[in-house]
Design an enzyme around this catalytic site. Structure first.
Site, PDB file in Angstrom:
ATOM      1  N   TYR A 144       0.856  -1.190   0.000  1.00 36.01           N
ATOM      2  CA  TYR A 144       0.000   0.000   0.000  1.00 36.01           C
ATOM      3  C   TYR A 144       0.887   1.233   0.000  1.00 36.01           C
ATOM      4  CZ  TYR A 144      -4.318   2.602   1.136  1.00 36.01           C
ATOM      5  OH  TYR A 144      -5.409   3.439   1.101  1.00 36.01           O
ATOM      6  N   LYS A 170      -1.070  -1.004  -4.419  1.00 35.59           N
ATOM      7  CA  LYS A 170      -2.235  -0.164  -4.152  1.00 35.59           C
ATOM      8  C   LYS A 170      -1.751   1.248  -3.882  1.00 35.59           C
ATOM      9  CE  LYS A 170      -6.263   0.444  -1.165  1.00 35.59           C
ATOM     10  NZ  LYS A 170      -7.055  -0.055  -0.037  1.00 35.59           N
TER      11      LYS A 170
END
Length: 304
Positions: A144, A170
């Site tokens: 992330y 992400k």
């Protein structure tokens, strides 16, 4: 045991809408497993590509390690035979390793690796951090890109070369040059998902940068609208996307932006509005004020 190899998981997630279900709490803000299971069963009754248990929208930041494991296990048991279930790992490197191992033991299919505990880190430290988690589990891992974990394209390439179970990137920042660099360097080695707050707002332009999917918080309470919006994005239907932005998403953002922390609170408010309450939010978040909830309920009625 996970039902998917890391690559199979990436293939299952990359071309469908992803959701981060809220975590249900009772009146004392303790985990309400029965209600949580009901919510997941409803979520999985629609054609969503993956559910991320105990993530950001699921208030994973407020859960103890034992609670997080219980939430993930309940999700796997309830809907793991219907849809991929992923868990989150965060905190210190040691804690993230414990999260990942617990998730694998619970039967989760993958891991979303959150930024490490709030401290500055250079690229070498991030490589060591991600490598430690990838080595600790056989599950597919998604990094992330957010906050204090901004992964340069060269860093992502190094990690992808070292760890076959690194499957996804992400983005929660929205730096278009950075995203372009990562996709240009890695191509189809990873899949890419949008993770900015209320990801629908950014979905169409980010699709051009290779982000074929995103995490939808509003899927929690308007699942069919969220799925229709995603299909419009994948169809490159700018007219339909803009119509939905103007009619629902932007007014929704206006309510969300009234109070800091409403990005999660408004999702639980949405469930209150449709009669599927998942309880309140844990401090330091605040529940929607009565007028904000009334405004949200009126807005939802226009798309329900």
């Amino acid at each position: 045991m996970a039902k998917y190899t890391p690559q199979e998981l990436a293939n299952a997630l990359k071309d469908g809408l992803l959701s981060f279900p809220v975590t249900s709490f009772d009146a004392e803000l303790q985990f309400d497993e029965e209600n949580y299971r009901k919510h997941l069963a409803w979520q999985a009754s629609f054609p969503v590509a993956g559910l991320f248990a105990a993530g950001g929208t699921g208030e994973g930041f407020s859960l103890t390690p034992a609670e997080s494991e219980r939430v993930v296990r309940a999700a796997v048991q309830e809907v793991g035979n219907l849809v991929p279930v992923l868990a989150s790992a965060g905190g210190s490197t040691a804690q993230a390793i414990d999260n990942a191992r617990a998730a694998e033991a619970a039967g989760a299919d993958g891991i979303l690796l959150l930024p490490p505990y709030l401290t500055e880190a250079d690229q070498g430290g991030l490589i060591d951090h991600v490598s430690a988690i990838c080595r600790a589990t056989s599950l597919g891992v998604i990094i992330y890109n957010r906050a204090n974990a901004i992964y340069k394209d060269t860093t992502v390439a190094t990690l992808a070369g070292r760890h076959e179970n690194l499957i996804g990137f992400k983005d929660g920042v929205g730096d278009l040059e950075h995203d372009a660099r990562v996709y240009a360097k890695l191509g189809d080695r990873l899949f890419y998902l949008g993770g900015l707050p209320t990801a629908e707002t950014f979905a169409l332009p980010l699709l051009q940068l290779g982000m074929s999917t995103y995490s939808s918080a509003m899927y929690n309470f308007v699942p069919q609208f969220a799925l229709d919006f995603y299909q419009d994005v994948r169809n490159h239907d700018r007219v339909a996307v803009n119509k939905k932005l103007n009619e629902f998403v932007i007014p929704y953002l206006d309510i969300r932006d009234r109070v800091k922390g409403y990005s999660v609170s408004i999702v639980k408010g949405g469930l209150d509005a449709i009669g599927r309450s998942a309880g309140g939010v844990r401090p330091p978040l605040q529940n929607l004020a009565p007028q904000d909830l009334a405004d949200l309920k009126a807005l939802i009625s226009t798309v329900s």
